[in-house]
Design a protein around this motif. Structure first.
Motif, PDB file in Angstrom:
ATOM      1  N   ARG A  70     -98.336  80.810  71.728  1.00 33.80           N
ATOM      2  CA  ARG A  70     -98.927  79.592  72.292  1.00 33.80           C
ATOM      3  C   ARG A  70     -99.781  78.877  71.259  1.00 33.80           C
ATOM      4  O   ARG A  70     -99.693  77.650  71.099  1.00 33.80           O
ATOM      5  CB  ARG A  70     -99.773  79.949  73.511  1.00 33.80           C
ATOM      6  CG  ARG A  70    -100.403  78.734  74.204  1.00 33.80           C
ATOM      7  CD  ARG A  70    -101.398  79.127  75.265  1.00 33.80           C
ATOM      8  NE  ARG A  70    -102.571  79.784  74.708  1.00 33.80           N
ATOM      9  CZ  ARG A  70    -102.879  81.058  74.914  1.00 33.80           C
ATOM     10  NH1 ARG A  70    -102.101  81.830  75.668  1.00 33.80           N
ATOM     11  NH2 ARG A  70    -103.969  81.579  74.368  1.00 33.80           N
ATOM     12  N   ASN A  71    -100.606  79.617  70.537  1.00 31.97           N
ATOM     13  CA  ASN A  71    -101.470  78.995  69.527  1.00 31.97           C
ATOM     14  C   ASN A  71    -100.649  78.327  68.425  1.00 31.97           C
ATOM     15  O   ASN A  71    -101.019  77.257  67.932  1.00 31.97           O
ATOM     16  CB  ASN A  71    -102.387  80.053  68.909  1.00 31.97           C
ATOM     17  CG  ASN A  71    -103.411  80.591  69.891  1.00 31.97           C
ATOM     18  OD1 ASN A  71    -103.757  79.925  70.871  1.00 31.97           O
ATOM     19  ND2 ASN A  71    -103.895  81.791  69.641  1.00 31.97           N
ATOM     20  N   THR A  72     -99.546  78.962  68.049  1.00 29.31           N
ATOM     21  CA  THR A  72     -98.691  78.385  67.009  1.00 29.31           C
ATOM     22  C   THR A  72     -98.097  77.061  67.475  1.00 29.31           C
ATOM     23  O   THR A  72     -98.053  76.086  66.713  1.00 29.31           O
ATOM     24  CB  THR A  72     -97.575  79.364  66.636  1.00 29.31           C
ATOM     25  OG1 THR A  72     -98.157  80.592  66.172  1.00 29.31           O
ATOM     26  CG2 THR A  72     -96.679  78.795  65.545  1.00 29.31           C
ATOM     27  N   PHE A  75    -100.929  74.451  67.586  1.00 32.80           N
ATOM     28  CA  PHE A  75    -101.246  74.041  66.219  1.00 32.80           C
ATOM     29  C   PHE A  75    -100.187  73.083  65.693  1.00 32.80           C
ATOM     30  O   PHE A  75    -100.512  72.029  65.127  1.00 32.80           O
ATOM     31  CB  PHE A  75    -101.339  75.266  65.318  1.00 32.80           C
ATOM     32  CG  PHE A  75    -101.553  74.936  63.862  1.00 32.80           C
ATOM     33  CD1 PHE A  75    -102.827  74.763  63.365  1.00 32.80           C
ATOM     34  CD2 PHE A  75    -100.470  74.789  63.005  1.00 32.80           C
ATOM     35  CE1 PHE A  75    -103.031  74.448  62.021  1.00 32.80           C
ATOM     36  CE2 PHE A  75    -100.658  74.469  61.669  1.00 32.80           C
ATOM     37  CZ  PHE A  75    -101.944  74.295  61.181  1.00 32.80           C
ATOM     38  N   LEU A 143    -109.575  76.300  67.043  1.00 28.56           N
ATOM     39  CA  LEU A 143    -108.232  75.897  66.627  1.00 28.56           C
ATOM     40  C   LEU A 143    -108.220  74.456  66.134  1.00 28.56           C
ATOM     41  O   LEU A 143    -107.508  74.121  65.175  1.00 28.56           O
ATOM     42  CB  LEU A 143    -107.246  76.062  67.779  1.00 28.56           C
ATOM     43  CG  LEU A 143    -105.760  75.865  67.441  1.00 28.56           C
ATOM     44  CD1 LEU A 143    -105.325  76.850  66.356  1.00 28.56           C
ATOM     45  CD2 LEU A 143    -104.888  76.024  68.671  1.00 28.56           C
ATOM     46  N   ALA A 229    -108.096  83.245  69.876  1.00 26.70           N
ATOM     47  CA  ALA A 229    -107.973  81.800  70.084  1.00 26.70           C
ATOM     48  C   ALA A 229    -107.238  81.096  68.953  1.00 26.70           C
ATOM     49  O   ALA A 229    -106.684  80.017  69.156  1.00 26.70           O
ATOM     50  CB  ALA A 229    -109.362  81.175  70.267  1.00 26.70           C
ATOM     51  N   THR A 230    -107.238  81.679  67.764  1.00 31.02           N
ATOM     52  CA  THR A 230    -106.569  81.043  66.624  1.00 31.02           C
ATOM     53  C   THR A 230    -105.532  81.956  65.974  1.00 31.02           C
ATOM     54  O   THR A 230    -105.069  81.675  64.875  1.00 31.02           O
ATOM     55  CB  THR A 230    -107.594  80.614  65.564  1.00 31.02           C
ATOM     56  OG1 THR A 230    -108.336  81.765  65.125  1.00 31.02           O
ATOM     57  CG2 THR A 230    -108.559  79.574  66.101  1.00 31.02           C
ATOM     58  N   THR A 232    -102.041  83.306  65.099  1.00 31.52           N
ATOM     59  CA  THR A 232    -100.727  82.675  65.041  1.00 31.52           C
ATOM     60  C   THR A 232     -99.636  83.735  64.928  1.00 31.52           C
ATOM     61  O   THR A 232     -99.918  84.925  64.767  1.00 31.52           O
ATOM     62  CB  THR A 232    -100.640  81.718  63.847  1.00 31.52           C
ATOM     63  OG1 THR A 232    -100.791  82.471  62.625  1.00 31.52           O
ATOM     64  CG2 THR A 232    -101.714  80.648  63.925  1.00 31.52           C
TER      65      THR A 232
END
Length: 280
Positions: A70-72, A75, A143, A229-230, A232
């Motif tokens: 999701r973070n990827t 981003f 992020l 949270a960040t 990847t």
């Protein structure tokens, strides 16, 4: 016949080093990666065939993989348009400047400086003493901070690509458009952007691929935190391989990333027929 055979042997001799290099450093690692993804492959210990269990674990039991996925995507969704719009806008701006070459050099410097050094400097800026709140320690802004640093680091490359494409736009076409009354936004959308659409397509492809593979910026700035949270996909692959020491799981994650990049790139290539205009 003798001359032809001599040429064939010469061609084989010249090609052999490249073929050996391709096999040793590309085909063999890829083949091993396919095999390892179906094994429990500890860095030290006995390998055990487990079929698709690595992939099942990633999508079912791994507490971090789906968050990293999701973070990827978040981003990529933020970084790519910001990078492209900033690079394109500045490229059009400097195209009218007498100091065009100087601006190109200044904007390109971050793209060629070491990313680790840039990330460390940005981390110091984000964590100034007495600064409240700490942007990197807040899950709502961490992020976004990584995105900001990444855009600053990477937009210079696309700016050079766009700037070169703008300078190569046919003068006759621009003059004809001006005679026909195409000015301002209409000229930009109907004439200039179609003329540089191959450069836009190339920049989009490369920027999306680099965004999906992001690692250094979040690793240095936040180490994946706060929480995850960040984190990847590449960070999750790194942690599986070099912290959990499970190479099979890491390779399985790498194949998932490869499949995502392949799918996204294929969609872009299929869609480019509708908006990319090449010179006949």
């Amino acid at each position: 016949m003798r001359l032809r055979r001599a040429e064939q042997w010469s061609a084989l001799g010249f090609a052999t080093p490249s073929v050996l290099g391709l096999g040793l450093f590309t085909l063999f690692p890829v083949g091993m990666a396919v095999v390892m993804s179906f094994f429990q492959w500890p860095m030290l210990g006995t390998q055990e065939f487990i079929g698709l269990d690595n992939f099942r674990y990633l999508f079912g039991e791994d507490p971090n993989f789906l968050a990293a996925l999701r973070n990827t995507f978040v981003f990529t969704g933020l970084y790519v348009p910001l990078n492209l719009v900033l690079a394109l806008g500045l490229a059009f701006w400097i195209s009218h400047s007498r100091w065009q070459n100087l601006w190109r050099v200044l904007f390109f410097i971050p793209a060629i400086t070491p990313m680790v050094a840039n990330a460390v400097i940005w981390k110091l800026l984000f964590q100034q003493v007495g600064r409240e709140p700490n942007l990197l320690a807040d899950g709502r802004t961490a992020l976004l901070s990584v995105v900001a640093m990444s855009v600053w680091q990477g937009f210079g490359y696309n700016l050079i690509v766009f700037s070169a494409a703008i300078n190569e736009m046919p003068k006759a076409v621009l003059e004809a458009a001006a005679i026909d009354g195409a000015t301002g936004l209409r000229r930009l959308l109907r004439v200039q952007l179609p003329l540089i659409s191959p450069a836009l397509f190339f920049a989009t492809i490369m920027t999306v691929i680099s965004a999906l593979q992001v690692f250094t910026q979040p690793y240095i700035l936040t180490a994946g935190g706060p929480g995850n949270a960040t984190e990847t996909l590449v960070m999750d692959i790194y942690q599986a391989g070099f912290q959990a020491r499970d190479l099979g799981l890491a390779v399985a994650g790498a194949w998932v990333l490869f499949a995502i990049i392949l799918l996204v790139t294929a969609v872009q290539f299929l869609g480019q027929k509708r908006w990319v205009h090449y010179e006949s």
